[in-house]
Design an enzyme around this catalytic site. Structure first.
Site, PDB file in Angstrom:
ATOM      1  N   SER A 178       0.873  -1.512   0.094  1.00  0.00           N
ATOM      2  CA  SER A 178       0.147   0.370  -0.472  1.00  0.00           C
ATOM      3  C   SER A 178       0.823   1.744   0.210  1.00  0.00           C
ATOM      4  O   SER A 178       0.442   2.356  -0.799  1.00  0.00           O
ATOM      5  CB  SER A 178      -1.085   0.218   1.569  1.00  0.00           C
ATOM      6  OG  SER A 178      -1.982  -0.561   0.840  1.00  0.00           O
ATOM      7  N   LYS A 230       0.558   3.421  -2.517  1.00  0.00           N
ATOM      8  CA  LYS A 230      -0.899   4.719  -3.137  1.00  0.00           C
ATOM      9  C   LYS A 230      -0.491   6.051  -2.840  1.00  0.00           C
ATOM     10  O   LYS A 230      -0.649   6.494  -3.622  1.00  0.00           O
ATOM     11  CB  LYS A 230      -1.945   3.879  -1.845  1.00  0.00           C
ATOM     12  CG  LYS A 230      -2.517   2.592  -2.069  1.00  0.00           C
ATOM     13  CD  LYS A 230      -3.530   2.375  -0.407  1.00  0.00           C
ATOM     14  CE  LYS A 230      -4.251   0.987  -1.303  1.00  0.00           C
ATOM     15  NZ  LYS A 230      -4.017  -0.278  -0.789  1.00  0.00           N
ATOM     16  N   TYR A 242      -4.099  -2.163 -10.196  1.00  0.00           N
ATOM     17  CA  TYR A 242      -3.937  -1.846  -8.714  1.00  0.00           C
ATOM     18  C   TYR A 242      -2.852  -2.650  -8.429  1.00  0.00           C
ATOM     19  O   TYR A 242      -1.578  -2.397  -7.442  1.00  0.00           O
ATOM     20  CB  TYR A 242      -5.291  -2.040  -8.320  1.00  0.00           C
ATOM     21  CG  TYR A 242      -5.051  -2.384  -6.478  1.00  0.00           C
ATOM     22  CD1 TYR A 242      -5.273  -0.924  -5.710  1.00  0.00           C
ATOM     23  CD2 TYR A 242      -5.114  -3.371  -5.966  1.00  0.00           C
ATOM     24  CE1 TYR A 242      -4.672  -1.033  -4.627  1.00  0.00           C
ATOM     25  CE2 TYR A 242      -5.178  -3.294  -5.088  1.00  0.00           C
ATOM     26  CZ  TYR A 242      -5.299  -2.517  -3.606  1.00  0.00           C
ATOM     27  OH  TYR A 242      -5.111  -2.559  -2.529  1.00  0.00           O
ATOM     28  N   VAL A 296       1.146  -3.703   3.906  1.00  0.00           N
ATOM     29  CA  VAL A 296       0.942  -4.862   4.711  1.00  0.00           C
ATOM     30  C   VAL A 296       2.285  -6.259   4.367  1.00  0.00           C
ATOM     31  O   VAL A 296       2.176  -7.154   4.650  1.00  0.00           O
ATOM     32  CB  VAL A 296      -0.017  -6.062   4.322  1.00  0.00           C
ATOM     33  CG1 VAL A 296      -1.013  -5.264   4.700  1.00  0.00           C
ATOM     34  CG2 VAL A 296      -0.367  -6.077   3.105  1.00  0.00           C
ATOM     35  N   TYR A 345      -4.547   3.416   7.833  1.00  0.00           N
ATOM     36  CA  TYR A 345      -5.630   2.593   7.764  1.00  0.00           C
ATOM     37  C   TYR A 345      -6.429   3.383   9.269  1.00  0.00           C
ATOM     38  O   TYR A 345      -6.200   4.534   9.936  1.00  0.00           O
ATOM     39  CB  TYR A 345      -5.476   1.139   7.751  1.00  0.00           C
ATOM     40  CG  TYR A 345      -4.290   0.332   7.206  1.00  0.00           C
ATOM     41  CD1 TYR A 345      -4.816   1.072   5.772  1.00  0.00           C
ATOM     42  CD2 TYR A 345      -3.244  -0.087   7.080  1.00  0.00           C
ATOM     43  CE1 TYR A 345      -3.795   0.094   4.619  1.00  0.00           C
ATOM     44  CE2 TYR A 345      -3.015  -0.777   6.681  1.00  0.00           C
ATOM     45  CZ  TYR A 345      -2.628  -0.181   5.101  1.00  0.00           C
ATOM     46  OH  TYR A 345      -2.393  -0.951   4.098  1.00  0.00           O
TER      47      TYR A 345
HETATM   48  N1  GLU Z   1      -2.256  -5.454  -1.609  1.00  0.00           N
HETATM   49  C1  GLU Z   1      -3.216  -5.254  -0.725  1.00  0.00           C
HETATM   50  C2  GLU Z   1      -4.234  -5.401  -1.057  1.00  0.00           C
HETATM   51  O1  GLU Z   1      -5.087  -4.634  -1.626  1.00  0.00           O
HETATM   52  C3  GLU Z   1      -2.283  -3.928  -0.462  1.00  0.00           C
HETATM   53  C4  GLU Z   1      -3.279  -4.027   1.261  1.00  0.00           C
HETATM   54  C5  GLU Z   1      -2.021  -2.962   2.148  1.00  0.00           C
HETATM   55  O2  GLU Z   1      -1.166  -3.261   2.281  1.00  0.00           O
HETATM   56  O3  GLU Z   1      -2.749  -2.195   3.165  1.00  0.00           O
HETATM   57  O4  GLU Z   1      -4.923  -6.226   0.221  1.00  0.00           O
END
Ligand code: GLU
Length: 311
Positions: free
Chosen positions: A64, A67, A191, A261, A243
């Site tokens: 993530s 992002k 994504y 993650v 988060y």
């Molecule tokens: N590729 C992971 C997902 O879509 C990213 C989640 C993350 O790093 O928060 O669940």
């Protein structure tokens, strides 16, 4: 300024000794095999100096953290129109929650939860091909880091596509509400490949320099983002970067950060440093357990915080 290399060396030792390292993410199969004993940290200072400790040269899945780069790219493409499709409020929910998306009519709370990044992937895809959009994302990251060796781990991308049922649901939901222009599988291709970019702490800290420097890439001298937009990305990292653990991270560390993650965190001390840490074991909210503790110590001991007057 404090002796940052000394601080890093001490923190690496301290983290090695901690018995509780958190739980490695196992819902993306290849991530389950990463050793929880890994720990790396890299700091790039505003004057260009790079300081490293532990496993700072070993690539890991940035997940993530991508992002942040997707938002940079999508803002460049859609401009402020992006904010008609994605909100700017902390979610207070899990990164892959679907309940909120229904309540809010397909407009994700912010760009740093999965639903928000899926909508940004749709913007980056535009009317083009997933392959081009993926290439553009990778090119941006390589340019920011000044490193053409950075690559996507296809194995991780494929595993994520094969098991990402929640993301499929989120994308389908956004599409049902008219907030996705492309087909779900094409958007998810973009994504998942962004999440599967593999970088070391050293590469990641280099890539984060533009966020410390008001949007300027010191590698090329070019303005990647306006200072105004850069400030906003930092604000979103501070409020939404962890988060439903974002308030706690801001409280403890006091700087903008984005976790993934894979166990990585990118941390920005505006005007001072770009920091990357990697420790694969996660806390209950999916953020690196030791990474968060290490950053709290580094920022605290170095005196870095956006909430303190700079001496
Ligand atoms: N590729 C992971 C997902 O879509 C990213 C989640 C993350 O790093 O928060 O669940």
């Amino acid at each position: 300024m404090a002796d940052i290399q000394h601080l890093i060396d001490i923190i690496v030792e301290e983290m090695r000794e901690r018995p509780d390292k958190g739980r490695v993410a196992d819902y993306i199969p290849p991530l389950a095999h990463v050793s929880p004993d890994k720990f790396g940290m890299a700091v790039v200072l505003a004057d260009g100096r790079m300081l490293c400790g532990g496993d700072a040269q070993e690539p890991f899945s940035i997940q993530s953290i991508s992002k942040v780069f997707s938002l940079t790219l999508a803002l460049g493409m859609a401009g402020d129109g992006l904010w008609n499709r994605v909100g700017r409020e902390p979610s207070g929910s899990a990164f892959n929650s679907i309940v909120q998306l229904e309540r809010e009519q397909g407009v994700p709370r912010n760009p740093f939860i999965n639903a928000g990044a899926i909508v940004m992937s749709d913007i980056i895809l535009g009317r083009g091909e997933p392959r081009e959009a993926i290439g553009q994302t990778l090119r941006l990251v390589r340019d920011l880091a000044g490193d053409d060796m950075i690559a996507i781990d296809e194995h991780v991308a494929r595993a994520e596509l094969a098991t990402g049922f929640r993301n499929e649901a989120l994308a389908a939901y956004a599409k049902a509400f008219g907030n996705l222009n492309n087909e779900v599988d094409r958007v998810l291709g973009v994504y998942s490949h962004a999440c599967a970019i593999a970088m070391s702490c050293a590469q990641l800290a280099m890539a984060g320099r533009y966020l410390m420097l008001g949007g300027r890439n010191p590698e090329t001298g070019k303005q990647v983002l306006s200072p105004h937009r850069t400030r906003r990305i930092n604000a979103l990292m501070m409020t939404c970067g962890h988060y439903d653990n974002s308030g706690e991270f801001a409280f403890r560390v006091g700087l903008p950060g984005k976790s993934g993650v894979g166990g990585g965190i990118l941390l920005i001390a505006p005007g001072v440093a770009s920091v990357a840490v990697w420790a694969p074991g996660l806390n209950a909210q999916g953020n690196s357990l030791l990474g968060s503790i290490a950053l709290e110590r580094l920022a605290g001991r170095a005196g870095w915080s956006v909430f303190e007057p700079r001496g």
